[in-house]
Design a protein around this motif. Sequence first.
Motif, PDB file in Angstrom:
ATOM      1  N   LEU A   3       0.452  -1.346   0.052  1.00 21.73           N
ATOM      2  CA  LEU A   3      -0.054  -0.297   0.096  1.00 21.73           C
ATOM      3  C   LEU A   3       0.690   1.369  -0.328  1.00 21.73           C
ATOM      4  N   GLN A   4       0.294   1.773  -0.947  1.00 17.99           N
ATOM      5  CA  GLN A   4       1.634   3.808  -0.206  1.00 17.99           C
ATOM      6  C   GLN A   4       0.415   4.615  -0.838  1.00 17.99           C
ATOM      7  N   ALA A   5       0.706   5.300   0.513  1.00 20.09           N
ATOM      8  CA  ALA A   5      -0.845   6.551   0.051  1.00 20.09           C
ATOM      9  C   ALA A   5       0.319   7.902  -0.402  1.00 20.09           C
ATOM     10  N   SER A   6      -0.259   9.007  -0.505  1.00 24.68           N
ATOM     11  CA  SER A   6       0.135   9.790  -1.141  1.00 24.68           C
ATOM     12  C   SER A   6      -1.550  11.205  -0.920  1.00 24.68           C
ATOM     13  N   GLY A   7      -1.164  12.346  -1.612  1.00 26.49           N
ATOM     14  CA  GLY A   7      -1.822  13.100  -1.801  1.00 26.49           C
ATOM     15  C   GLY A   7      -1.880  14.546  -0.117  1.00 26.49           C
ATOM     16  N   ALA A  22      -2.516   3.056  -3.099  1.00 31.16           N
ATOM     17  CA  ALA A  22      -2.583   2.580  -3.865  1.00 31.16           C
ATOM     18  C   ALA A  22      -2.381   1.405  -3.432  1.00 31.16           C
ATOM     19  N   VAL A  23      -2.607   0.255  -4.072  1.00 33.53           N
ATOM     20  CA  VAL A  23      -2.538  -1.519  -3.517  1.00 33.53           C
ATOM     21  C   VAL A  23      -2.324  -2.045  -4.502  1.00 33.53           C
ATOM     22  N   LYS A  75      -8.702   0.811 -10.648  1.00 28.93           N
ATOM     23  CA  LYS A  75      -7.109   1.647 -10.776  1.00 28.93           C
ATOM     24  C   LYS A  75      -6.424   0.426  -9.043  1.00 28.93           C
ATOM     25  N   ASN A  76      -7.142  -0.023  -8.562  1.00 26.06           N
ATOM     26  CA  ASN A  76      -6.404  -0.415  -7.102  1.00 26.06           C
ATOM     27  C   ASN A  76      -6.262   0.803  -6.352  1.00 26.06           C
ATOM     28  N   THR A  77      -6.945   1.211  -6.211  1.00 24.48           N
ATOM     29  CA  THR A  77      -6.905   3.052  -5.201  1.00 24.48           C
ATOM     30  C   THR A  77      -7.958   3.244  -4.443  1.00 24.48           C
ATOM     31  N   VAL A  78      -8.191   3.400  -3.529  1.00 25.41           N
ATOM     32  CA  VAL A  78      -8.182   3.826  -2.245  1.00 25.41           C
ATOM     33  C   VAL A  78      -8.653   5.317  -2.001  1.00 25.41           C
TER      34      VAL A  78
END
Length: 124
Positions: A3-7, A22-23, A75-78
Amino acid sequence: VQLQASGGGLVQPGGSLRLSCAVSAFTLDYYNVGWFRQAPGKGRESIACITSSGGTTYYANFVKGRFTISGDNAKNTVYLQMNNLQPDDTAVYYCAAAAGVVFTVLHLSDVDYWGKGTQVTVSS
């Protein structure tokens, strides 16, 4: 599972940010994904969760009506949409994945995988 958090970033009080997590592929099919935050000198607290099954969402009371969690399997995104941000929202925000069935926001003990955090600073 990765998992990678951004923003994250700096925003004025009353402003908005959208965080992304992003997962790894297929993570959203099998894992519940949640957001946590940790302010300086405080413990890590759970904010919101979206379940793997059908996208049921849960929120901590202190963010209800301001934050929205959503997922995009393609998009494999939360995402975590944060509105009306206040200085008390300043923290490092983390996303995390947990297997199993959940009926509330994730507890720390539920988490199987953590992503690296992203800093959110709310200040004028």
